[in-house]
Design a protein around this motif. Structure first.
Motif, PDB file in Angstrom:
ATOM      1  N   SER A   1     -35.330  30.770 -21.478  1.00  0.00           N
ATOM      2  CA  SER A   1     -34.930  32.086 -21.955  1.00  0.00           C
ATOM      3  C   SER A   1     -35.326  32.288 -23.423  1.00  0.00           C
ATOM      4  CB  SER A   1     -33.428  32.263 -21.784  1.00  0.00           C
ATOM      5  OG  SER A   1     -33.040  33.531 -22.215  1.00  0.00           O
ATOM      6  N   MET A   2     -35.111  31.280 -24.244  1.00  0.00           N
ATOM      7  CA  MET A   2     -35.493  31.390 -25.660  1.00  0.00           C
ATOM      8  C   MET A   2     -37.004  31.470 -25.820  1.00  0.00           C
ATOM      9  SD  MET A   2     -32.734  29.098 -27.754  1.00  0.00           S
ATOM     10  CE  MET A   2     -33.110  27.556 -26.953  1.00  0.00           C
ATOM     11  N   ALA A   3     -37.742  30.698 -25.023  1.00  0.00           N
ATOM     12  CA  ALA A   3     -39.203  30.742 -25.102  1.00  0.00           C
ATOM     13  C   ALA A   3     -39.730  32.109 -24.653  1.00  0.00           C
ATOM     14  CB  ALA A   3     -39.813  29.641 -24.250  1.00  0.00           C
ATOM     15  N   ASN A   4     -39.139  32.673 -23.603  1.00  0.00           N
ATOM     16  CA  ASN A   4     -39.544  34.004 -23.149  1.00  0.00           C
ATOM     17  C   ASN A   4     -39.265  35.052 -24.216  1.00  0.00           C
ATOM     18  OD1 ASN A   4     -40.538  33.162 -20.706  1.00  0.00           O
ATOM     19  ND2 ASN A   4     -38.674  33.633 -19.569  1.00  0.00           N
ATOM     20  N   ALA A   5     -38.130  34.946 -24.883  1.00  0.00           N
ATOM     21  CA  ALA A   5     -37.797  35.896 -25.939  1.00  0.00           C
ATOM     22  C   ALA A   5     -38.804  35.806 -27.082  1.00  0.00           C
ATOM     23  CB  ALA A   5     -36.386  35.647 -26.459  1.00  0.00           C
TER      24      ALA A   5
ATOM     25  N   TYR B   1     -42.444  37.045 -25.245  1.00  0.00           N
ATOM     26  CA  TYR B   1     -42.555  38.346 -24.584  1.00  0.00           C
ATOM     27  C   TYR B   1     -41.596  39.397 -25.113  1.00  0.00           C
ATOM     28  CZ  TYR B   1     -45.000  35.345 -21.316  1.00  0.00           C
ATOM     29  OH  TYR B   1     -45.857  34.435 -20.765  1.00  0.00           O
ATOM     30  N   GLY B   2     -40.679  39.007 -25.970  1.00  0.00           N
ATOM     31  CA  GLY B   2     -39.722  39.957 -26.521  1.00  0.00           C
ATOM     32  C   GLY B   2     -38.356  39.825 -25.872  1.00  0.00           C
ATOM     33  N   VAL B   3     -37.384  40.390 -26.545  1.00  0.00           N
ATOM     34  CA  VAL B   3     -36.004  40.259 -26.113  1.00  0.00           C
ATOM     35  C   VAL B   3     -35.754  40.998 -24.792  1.00  0.00           C
ATOM     36  CG1 VAL B   3     -33.607  40.772 -26.736  1.00  0.00           C
ATOM     37  CG2 VAL B   3     -35.192  39.929 -28.465  1.00  0.00           C
TER      38      VAL B   3
END
Length: 62
Positions: A27-31, A34-36
Protein backbone atom coordinates in the motif's frame (compact mmCIF):
# COMPACT_ATOMS: atom_id res chain seq x y z
CA UNK A 1 -18.69 -21.69 15.41
CA UNK A 2 -20.83 -20.37 18.17
CA UNK A 3 -21.64 -16.65 18.26
CA UNK A 4 -19.25 -15.82 21.11
CA UNK A 5 -16.35 -17.40 19.22
CA UNK A 6 -17.20 -15.47 16.06
CA UNK A 7 -17.40 -12.23 18.03
CA UNK A 8 -13.83 -12.85 19.23
CA UNK A 9 -12.56 -14.12 15.88
CA UNK A 10 -13.57 -11.15 13.71
CA UNK A 11 -11.88 -8.35 15.75
CA UNK A 12 -8.77 -10.51 16.19
CA UNK A 13 -8.60 -11.05 12.42
CA UNK A 14 -8.84 -7.33 11.72
CA UNK A 15 -6.19 -6.60 14.36
CA UNK A 16 -3.83 -9.02 12.63
CA UNK A 17 -4.69 -7.42 9.29
CA UNK A 18 -3.52 -4.03 10.53
CA UNK A 19 -0.14 -5.35 11.69
CA UNK A 20 2.81 -4.25 9.55
CA UNK A 21 3.50 -6.71 6.79
CA UNK A 22 3.68 -7.17 3.04
CA UNK A 23 0.14 -5.89 2.49
CA UNK A 24 0.84 -2.57 4.19
CA UNK A 25 4.20 -2.23 2.45
CA UNK A 26 2.46 -2.74 -0.89
CA UNK A 27 0.00 0.00 0.00
CA UNK A 28 2.81 2.44 0.83
CA UNK A 29 4.68 1.56 -2.36
CA UNK A 30 1.53 2.09 -4.44
CA UNK A 31 0.96 5.46 -2.80
CA UNK A 32 4.51 6.49 -3.63
CA UNK A 33 4.40 5.34 -7.26
CA UNK A 34 0.77 5.90 -8.30
CA UNK A 35 -0.58 8.45 -5.84
CA UNK A 36 -2.77 8.35 -2.79
CA UNK A 37 -6.04 7.89 -4.71
CA UNK A 38 -4.84 4.70 -6.41
CA UNK A 39 -3.45 3.39 -3.12
CA UNK A 40 -6.78 4.03 -1.35
CA UNK A 41 -8.72 2.23 -4.09
CA UNK A 42 -6.35 -0.74 -3.86
CA UNK A 43 -6.62 -0.73 -0.06
CA UNK A 44 -10.41 -0.85 -0.24
CA UNK A 45 -10.15 -3.78 -2.64
CA UNK A 46 -7.86 -5.63 -0.25
CA UNK A 47 -10.25 -5.01 2.65
CA UNK A 48 -13.20 -6.34 0.62
CA UNK A 49 -11.21 -9.48 -0.20
CA UNK A 50 -10.22 -9.85 3.46
CA UNK A 51 -13.85 -9.64 4.58
CA UNK A 52 -14.64 -12.45 2.13
CA UNK A 53 -11.81 -14.57 3.52
CA UNK A 54 -12.95 -13.94 7.11
CA UNK A 55 -16.51 -14.89 6.19
CA UNK A 56 -15.36 -18.16 4.62
CA UNK A 57 -13.16 -18.98 7.60
CA UNK A 58 -15.86 -18.11 10.13
CA UNK A 59 -18.42 -20.32 8.39
CA UNK A 60 -15.97 -23.20 8.09
CA UNK A 61 -15.94 -23.13 4.29
CA UNK A 62 -12.22 -22.53 3.90
Amino acid sequence: MILSTILLFIPASFALKMAPGPNNLLSMANAKHYGVKAACCAGIGRLVAFVGMITLAATGAS
